[in-house]
Scaffold this motif. Structure first.
Motif, PDB file in Angstrom:
ATOM      1  N   VAL A  43       0.803  -1.224   0.000  1.00 62.23           N
ATOM      2  CA  VAL A  43       0.000   0.000   0.000  1.00 62.23           C
ATOM      3  C   VAL A  43       0.841   1.282   0.000  1.00 62.23           C
ATOM      4  O   VAL A  43       0.544   2.189  -0.776  1.00 62.23           O
ATOM      5  N   PRO A  44       1.877   1.415   0.833  1.00 63.32           N
ATOM      6  CA  PRO A  44       2.596   2.699   0.869  1.00 63.32           C
ATOM      7  C   PRO A  44       3.116   3.163  -0.492  1.00 63.32           C
ATOM      8  O   PRO A  44       2.923   4.315  -0.876  1.00 63.32           O
ATOM      9  N   GLU A  45       3.720   2.273  -1.243  1.00 69.84           N
ATOM     10  CA  GLU A  45       4.256   2.661  -2.551  1.00 69.84           C
ATOM     11  C   GLU A  45       3.135   2.980  -3.540  1.00 69.84           C
ATOM     12  O   GLU A  45       3.187   3.972  -4.258  1.00 69.84           O
ATOM     13  N   LEU A  46       2.106   2.139  -3.567  1.00 61.53           N
ATOM     14  CA  LEU A  46       0.992   2.374  -4.486  1.00 61.53           C
ATOM     15  C   LEU A  46       0.268   3.669  -4.129  1.00 61.53           C
ATOM     16  O   LEU A  46      -0.058   4.465  -5.011  1.00 61.53           O
ATOM     17  N   TRP A  47       0.039   3.910  -2.844  1.00 60.20           N
ATOM     18  CA  TRP A  47      -0.673   5.119  -2.434  1.00 60.20           C
ATOM     19  C   TRP A  47       0.129   6.373  -2.776  1.00 60.20           C
ATOM     20  O   TRP A  47      -0.445   7.381  -3.183  1.00 60.20           O
ATOM     21  N   SER A  48       1.447   6.312  -2.658  1.00 63.07           N
ATOM     22  CA  SER A  48       2.252   7.490  -3.012  1.00 63.07           C
ATOM     23  C   SER A  48       2.092   7.826  -4.492  1.00 63.07           C
ATOM     24  O   SER A  48       2.108   8.993  -4.871  1.00 63.07           O
ATOM     25  N   GLN A  49       1.898   6.821  -5.332  1.00 63.41           N
ATOM     26  CA  GLN A  49       1.653   7.047  -6.756  1.00 63.41           C
ATOM     27  C   GLN A  49       0.241   7.593  -6.989  1.00 63.41           C
ATOM     28  O   GLN A  49       0.045   8.517  -7.774  1.00 63.41           O
ATOM     29  N   LEU A  50      -0.737   7.014  -6.300  1.00 66.62           N
ATOM     30  CA  LEU A  50      -2.134   7.390  -6.533  1.00 66.62           C
ATOM     31  C   LEU A  50      -2.480   8.775  -5.994  1.00 66.62           C
ATOM     32  O   LEU A  50      -3.394   9.422  -6.497  1.00 66.62           O
ATOM     33  N   GLN A  51      -1.760   9.243  -4.994  1.00 74.11           N
ATOM     34  CA  GLN A  51      -2.013  10.584  -4.480  1.00 74.11           C
ATOM     35  C   GLN A  51      -1.763  11.639  -5.549  1.00 74.11           C
ATOM     36  O   GLN A  51      -2.365  12.708  -5.523  1.00 74.11           O
ATOM     37  N   ALA A  52      -0.895  11.342  -6.493  1.00 74.69           N
ATOM     38  CA  ALA A  52      -0.600  12.273  -7.582  1.00 74.69           C
ATOM     39  C   ALA A  52      -1.610  12.147  -8.729  1.00 74.69           C
ATOM     40  O   ALA A  52      -1.622  12.969  -9.635  1.00 74.69           O
ATOM     41  N   TYR A  73     -15.313   7.040 -12.866  1.00 80.81           N
ATOM     42  CA  TYR A  73     -14.124   6.258 -13.171  1.00 80.81           C
ATOM     43  C   TYR A  73     -14.315   4.856 -12.610  1.00 80.81           C
ATOM     44  O   TYR A  73     -14.800   4.694 -11.486  1.00 80.81           O
ATOM     45  N   GLU A  74     -13.947   3.858 -13.381  1.00 79.13           N
ATOM     46  CA  GLU A  74     -14.109   2.469 -12.963  1.00 79.13           C
ATOM     47  C   GLU A  74     -12.752   1.882 -12.588  1.00 79.13           C
ATOM     48  O   GLU A  74     -11.793   2.003 -13.342  1.00 79.13           O
ATOM     49  N   VAL A  75     -12.695   1.266 -11.410  1.00 75.62           N
ATOM     50  CA  VAL A  75     -11.477   0.593 -10.959  1.00 75.62           C
ATOM     51  C   VAL A  75     -11.790  -0.895 -10.830  1.00 75.62           C
ATOM     52  O   VAL A  75     -12.582  -1.313  -9.987  1.00 75.62           O
ATOM     53  N   CYS A  76     -11.163  -1.677 -11.692  1.00 71.31           N
ATOM     54  CA  CYS A  76     -11.373  -3.123 -11.730  1.00 71.31           C
ATOM     55  C   CYS A  76     -10.443  -3.807 -10.727  1.00 71.31           C
ATOM     56  O   CYS A  76      -9.237  -3.568 -10.716  1.00 71.31           O
ATOM     57  N   LEU A 118     -11.254   6.532  -2.916  1.00 73.19           N
ATOM     58  CA  LEU A 118     -12.613   7.022  -3.186  1.00 73.19           C
ATOM     59  C   LEU A 118     -12.746   8.480  -2.763  1.00 73.19           C
ATOM     60  O   LEU A 118     -13.336   9.296  -3.478  1.00 73.19           O
ATOM     61  N   GLN A 119     -12.180   8.823  -1.608  1.00 72.50           N
ATOM     62  CA  GLN A 119     -12.245  10.204  -1.125  1.00 72.50           C
ATOM     63  C   GLN A 119     -11.396  11.129  -1.998  1.00 72.50           C
ATOM     64  O   GLN A 119     -11.801  12.246  -2.306  1.00 72.50           O
ATOM     65  N   HIS A 120     -10.227  10.661  -2.400  1.00 76.98           N
ATOM     66  CA  HIS A 120      -9.341  11.440  -3.267  1.00 76.98           C
ATOM     67  C   HIS A 120     -10.062  11.779  -4.581  1.00 76.98           C
ATOM     68  O   HIS A 120      -9.998  12.915  -5.065  1.00 76.98           O
ATOM     69  N   ALA A 121     -10.756  10.797  -5.140  1.00 77.83           N
ATOM     70  CA  ALA A 121     -11.506  11.028  -6.379  1.00 77.83           C
ATOM     71  C   ALA A 121     -12.679  11.975  -6.130  1.00 77.83           C
ATOM     72  O   ALA A 121     -12.924  12.884  -6.929  1.00 77.83           O
ATOM     73  N   LYS A 122     -13.372  11.775  -5.015  1.00 80.61           N
ATOM     74  CA  LYS A 122     -14.514  12.636  -4.692  1.00 80.61           C
ATOM     75  C   LYS A 122     -14.075  14.100  -4.580  1.00 80.61           C
ATOM     76  O   LYS A 122     -14.794  15.004  -5.018  1.00 80.61           O
ATOM     77  N   ASN A 123     -12.905  14.340  -4.028  1.00 84.96           N
ATOM     78  CA  ASN A 123     -12.369  15.698  -3.923  1.00 84.96           C
ATOM     79  C   ASN A 123     -12.129  16.332  -5.296  1.00 84.96           C
ATOM     80  O   ASN A 123     -12.012  17.546  -5.399  1.00 84.96           O
ATOM     81  N   PHE A 183     -20.474   2.278   1.401  1.00 85.54           N
ATOM     82  CA  PHE A 183     -19.780   2.244   0.118  1.00 85.54           C
ATOM     83  C   PHE A 183     -20.531   1.474  -0.954  1.00 85.54           C
ATOM     84  O   PHE A 183     -19.997   1.231  -2.037  1.00 85.54           O
ATOM     85  N   ALA A 184     -21.787   1.130  -0.679  1.00 87.55           N
ATOM     86  CA  ALA A 184     -22.583   0.380  -1.643  1.00 87.55           C
ATOM     87  C   ALA A 184     -22.694   1.102  -2.986  1.00 87.55           C
ATOM     88  O   ALA A 184     -22.698   0.465  -4.041  1.00 87.55           O
ATOM     89  N   GLU A 185     -22.743   2.431  -2.957  1.00 87.54           N
ATOM     90  CA  GLU A 185     -22.863   3.189  -4.210  1.00 87.54           C
ATOM     91  C   GLU A 185     -21.572   3.186  -5.029  1.00 87.54           C
ATOM     92  O   GLU A 185     -21.541   3.650  -6.158  1.00 87.54           O
ATOM     93  N   HIS A 186     -20.504   2.632  -4.471  1.00 87.89           N
ATOM     94  CA  HIS A 186     -19.226   2.557  -5.178  1.00 87.89           C
ATOM     95  C   HIS A 186     -18.906   1.133  -5.637  1.00 87.89           C
ATOM     96  O   HIS A 186     -17.847   0.909  -6.205  1.00 87.89           O
ATOM     97  N   ILE A 187     -19.798   0.203  -5.372  1.00 90.10           N
ATOM     98  CA  ILE A 187     -19.549  -1.188  -5.713  1.00 90.10           C
ATOM     99  C   ILE A 187     -20.489  -1.600  -6.830  1.00 90.10           C
ATOM    100  O   ILE A 187     -21.706  -1.547  -6.676  1.00 90.10           O
ATOM    101  N   GLN A 188     -19.915  -1.977  -7.943  1.00 90.29           N
ATOM    102  CA  GLN A 188     -20.694  -2.443  -9.083  1.00 90.29           C
ATOM    103  C   GLN A 188     -20.660  -3.951  -9.086  1.00 90.29           C
ATOM    104  O   GLN A 188     -19.595  -4.553  -9.190  1.00 90.29           O
TER     105      GLN A 188
END
Length: 105
Positions: free
Chosen positions: A25-34, A42-45, A64-69, A96-101
């Protein structure tokens, strides 16, 4: 060694591939914050997630919060049963039901 990466599949879709755990998570999150988007939806599979733990679940909540912002609504598709169980055990599945397809595999 565990690995996890974000793969863009188009303008409105990406996949998270590998093991989404406290070790990755730490490495992936540092990438996704940017990550920035102008897309409203947006769909995340999650089909190619091999393993997910509570740290991975927390990172998805932050995503989800980062995208909502950015005025973007993320839909999680192909959610692994392990992750859905974590959502239920944490008593946040309804939030989070509204975010689960729901998708058929």
């Amino acid at each position: 060694m565990q690995s996890c990466h974000w793969q863009e599949n188009g303008e409105q879709q990406a996949s998270i591939i590998g093991q989404l755990t406290r070790d990755t998570v730490p490495e992936l999150w540092s990438q996704l914050q940017a990550w920035q988007t102008q897309i409203a939806r947006y769909e995340v599979c999650l089909k190619e997630l091999d393993r997910v733990d509570s740290a991975g679940m927390a990172m998805l909540i932050h995503l989800l919060q980062h995208a909502k912002n950015q005025n973007c609504h993320i839909m999680l598709t192909f959610m692994p049963s392990q992750l859905y169980t974590l959502f239920k055990l944490s008593n946040i599945d309804e939030l989070f039901a509204e975010h689960i397809q729901v998708t058929d595999d």
